[in-house]
Design a protein around this motif. Sequence first.
Motif, mmCIF file in Angstrom:
data_model
loop_
_atom_site.group_PDB
_atom_site.id
_atom_site.type_symbol
_atom_site.label_atom_id
_atom_site.label_comp_id
_atom_site.label_asym_id
_atom_site.label_seq_id
_atom_site.Cartn_x
_atom_site.Cartn_y
_atom_site.Cartn_z
ATOM 1 N N GLU A 112 52.241 48.646 46.429
ATOM 2 C CA GLU A 112 53.531 49.322 46.566
ATOM 3 C C GLU A 112 54.592 48.659 45.692
ATOM 4 O OE1 GLU A 112 54.563 49.407 50.724
ATOM 5 O OE2 GLU A 112 52.733 50.501 51.238
ATOM 6 N N ILE A 113 54.628 47.339 45.712
ATOM 7 C CA ILE A 113 55.633 46.616 44.933
ATOM 8 C C ILE A 113 55.365 46.790 43.440
ATOM 9 C CG2 ILE A 113 56.525 44.308 44.391
ATOM 10 C CD1 ILE A 113 56.163 43.727 47.461
ATOM 11 N N ALA A 114 54.113 46.787 43.033
ATOM 12 C CA ALA A 114 53.792 47.022 41.620
ATOM 13 C C ALA A 114 54.325 48.378 41.184
ATOM 14 C CB ALA A 114 52.284 46.937 41.388
ATOM 15 N N GLU A 115 54.113 49.377 42.012
ATOM 16 C CA GLU A 115 54.578 50.721 41.672
ATOM 17 C C GLU A 115 56.103 50.790 41.661
ATOM 18 O OE1 GLU A 115 54.289 55.089 43.661
ATOM 19 O OE2 GLU A 115 52.396 53.977 43.472
ATOM 20 N N GLU A 116 56.740 50.221 42.674
ATOM 21 C CA GLU A 116 58.200 50.277 42.783
ATOM 22 C C GLU A 116 58.899 49.522 41.652
ATOM 23 O OE1 GLU A 116 58.977 48.637 46.642
ATOM 24 O OE2 GLU A 116 58.119 50.365 47.677
ATOM 25 N N THR A 117 58.273 48.466 41.152
ATOM 26 C CA THR A 117 58.928 47.602 40.168
ATOM 27 C C THR A 117 58.414 47.821 38.744
ATOM 28 O OG1 THR A 117 57.350 45.813 40.603
ATOM 29 C CG2 THR A 117 59.416 45.807 41.880
ATOM 30 N N GLY A 118 57.496 48.753 38.569
ATOM 31 C CA GLY A 118 56.968 49.029 37.240
ATOM 32 C C GLY A 118 56.037 47.956 36.712
ATOM 33 N N CYS A 119 55.410 47.231 37.609
ATOM 34 C CA CYS A 119 54.442 46.208 37.199
ATOM 35 C C CYS A 119 53.065 46.839 37.018
ATOM 36 C CB CYS A 119 54.360 45.098 38.247
ATOM 37 S SG CYS A 119 55.850 44.101 38.385
ATOM 38 N N ILE A 120 52.222 46.145 36.317
ATOM 39 C CA ILE A 120 50.836 46.558 36.116
ATOM 40 C C ILE A 120 50.018 45.963 37.253
ATOM 41 C CG2 ILE A 120 48.846 46.404 34.564
ATOM 42 C CD1 ILE A 120 50.987 45.929 32.281
ATOM 43 N N LEU A 121 49.120 46.733 37.833
ATOM 44 C CA LEU A 121 48.301 46.258 38.943
ATOM 45 C C LEU A 121 46.889 45.937 38.465
ATOM 46 C CD1 LEU A 121 48.235 45.828 42.076
ATOM 47 C CD2 LEU A 121 47.194 48.101 42.181
ATOM 48 N N ALA A 122 46.454 44.710 38.701
ATOM 49 C CA ALA A 122 45.077 44.308 38.400
ATOM 50 C C ALA A 122 44.331 44.214 39.732
ATOM 51 C CB ALA A 122 45.058 42.966 37.670
ATOM 52 N N ASP A 123 43.328 45.049 39.920
ATOM 53 C CA ASP A 123 42.614 45.129 41.199
ATOM 54 C C ASP A 123 41.476 44.109 41.263
ATOM 55 O OD1 ASP A 123 41.700 45.834 43.663
ATOM 56 O OD2 ASP A 123 41.080 47.861 43.096
ATOM 57 N N VAL A 124 41.860 42.875 41.490
ATOM 58 C CA VAL A 124 40.897 41.780 41.611
ATOM 59 C C VAL A 124 40.055 41.951 42.882
ATOM 60 C CG1 VAL A 124 40.688 39.267 41.879
ATOM 61 C CG2 VAL A 124 42.326 40.229 40.241
ATOM 62 N N TYR A 125 40.687 42.438 43.950
ATOM 63 C CA TYR A 125 39.987 42.626 45.221
ATOM 64 C C TYR A 125 38.720 43.467 45.039
ATOM 65 C CZ TYR A 125 38.883 44.387 49.876
ATOM 66 O OH TYR A 125 38.226 44.722 51.032
ATOM 67 N N THR A 126 38.861 44.633 44.419
ATOM 68 C CA THR A 126 37.713 45.523 44.258
ATOM 69 C C THR A 126 36.637 44.888 43.387
ATOM 70 O OG1 THR A 126 39.078 47.476 44.612
ATOM 71 C CG2 THR A 126 36.988 47.817 43.476
ATOM 72 N N ALA A 127 37.049 44.206 42.332
ATOM 73 C CA ALA A 127 36.071 43.558 41.455
ATOM 74 C C ALA A 127 35.263 42.512 42.222
ATOM 75 C CB ALA A 127 36.767 42.921 40.264
ATOM 76 N N PHE A 128 35.924 41.729 43.074
ATOM 77 C CA PHE A 128 35.216 40.728 43.860
ATOM 78 C C PHE A 128 34.316 41.385 44.899
ATOM 79 C CE2 PHE A 128 36.785 36.216 43.377
ATOM 80 C CZ PHE A 128 37.303 36.394 42.112
ATOM 81 N N GLU A 129 34.794 42.463 45.516
ATOM 82 C CA GLU A 129 33.982 43.165 46.513
ATOM 83 C C GLU A 129 32.722 43.750 45.892
ATOM 84 O OE1 GLU A 129 34.367 43.670 50.074
ATOM 85 O OE2 GLU A 129 35.571 41.909 49.576
ATOM 86 N N GLU A 130 32.841 44.247 44.667
ATOM 87 C CA GLU A 130 31.709 44.897 44.010
ATOM 88 C C GLU A 130 30.784 43.915 43.303
ATOM 89 O OE1 GLU A 130 33.572 47.858 41.539
ATOM 90 O OE2 GLU A 130 33.970 49.167 43.266
ATOM 91 N N SER A 131 31.218 42.676 43.155
ATOM 92 C CA SER A 131 30.403 41.689 42.458
ATOM 93 C C SER A 131 29.143 41.359 43.266
ATOM 94 C CB SER A 131 31.206 40.407 42.230
ATOM 95 O OG SER A 131 30.384 39.428 41.633
#
Length: 176
Positions: A112-131
């Motif tokens: 939410e904060i990434a979207e509200e502030t125009g930041c880029i989101l790196a989804d580390v969580y999903t990468a670790f879950e799928e590893s």
Amino acid sequence: VTVSTGANNILRPAIPVLLSALTNPQAAQATLTSPEFDATLKAGIAALAEDLPKIVGKIRAANPNADIVLMTVYNPFKGVKGVSLANGFTVDFDLSALTDGYICAMNEIIKEIAEETGCILADVYTAFEESETRVVNVIVDENGYVSNSYDPHPNAAGHQLIADVIRATLSDAPAN
């Protein structure tokens, strides 16, 4: 600028309890599932929601043209389903599921904060879950039990995976 924050908000109160699980897992499990502990972790998540926009604001003030990458938090206890004691006994408690709820709540805030502030989101969580390889220092046996280390930090493969996620995220991001 990459920002990885929030995990210590819930790890700091959890690590002493987790370490006590190596000698008294039933007491640790009772603490980890108590309403008081839940409130402590939720307070840590609320602190992230308050602090992260301030962090982004300070970065933007220092360098308004910087691309800011906010990283989601990974679950260091993925697949941990109990504790293996030195005496050979095991105690079942699904640490993976217990921690995942809190981590996912933090990640929703980060998104939410990434979207509200125009930041880029790196989804580390999903990468670790799928590893399919072990990407953290937590030592888990073939049956999913921790025996002597709850070190939640990424190992070399985990650091490489984080770098790969950031690299891919930046290559997919629109130019600033």
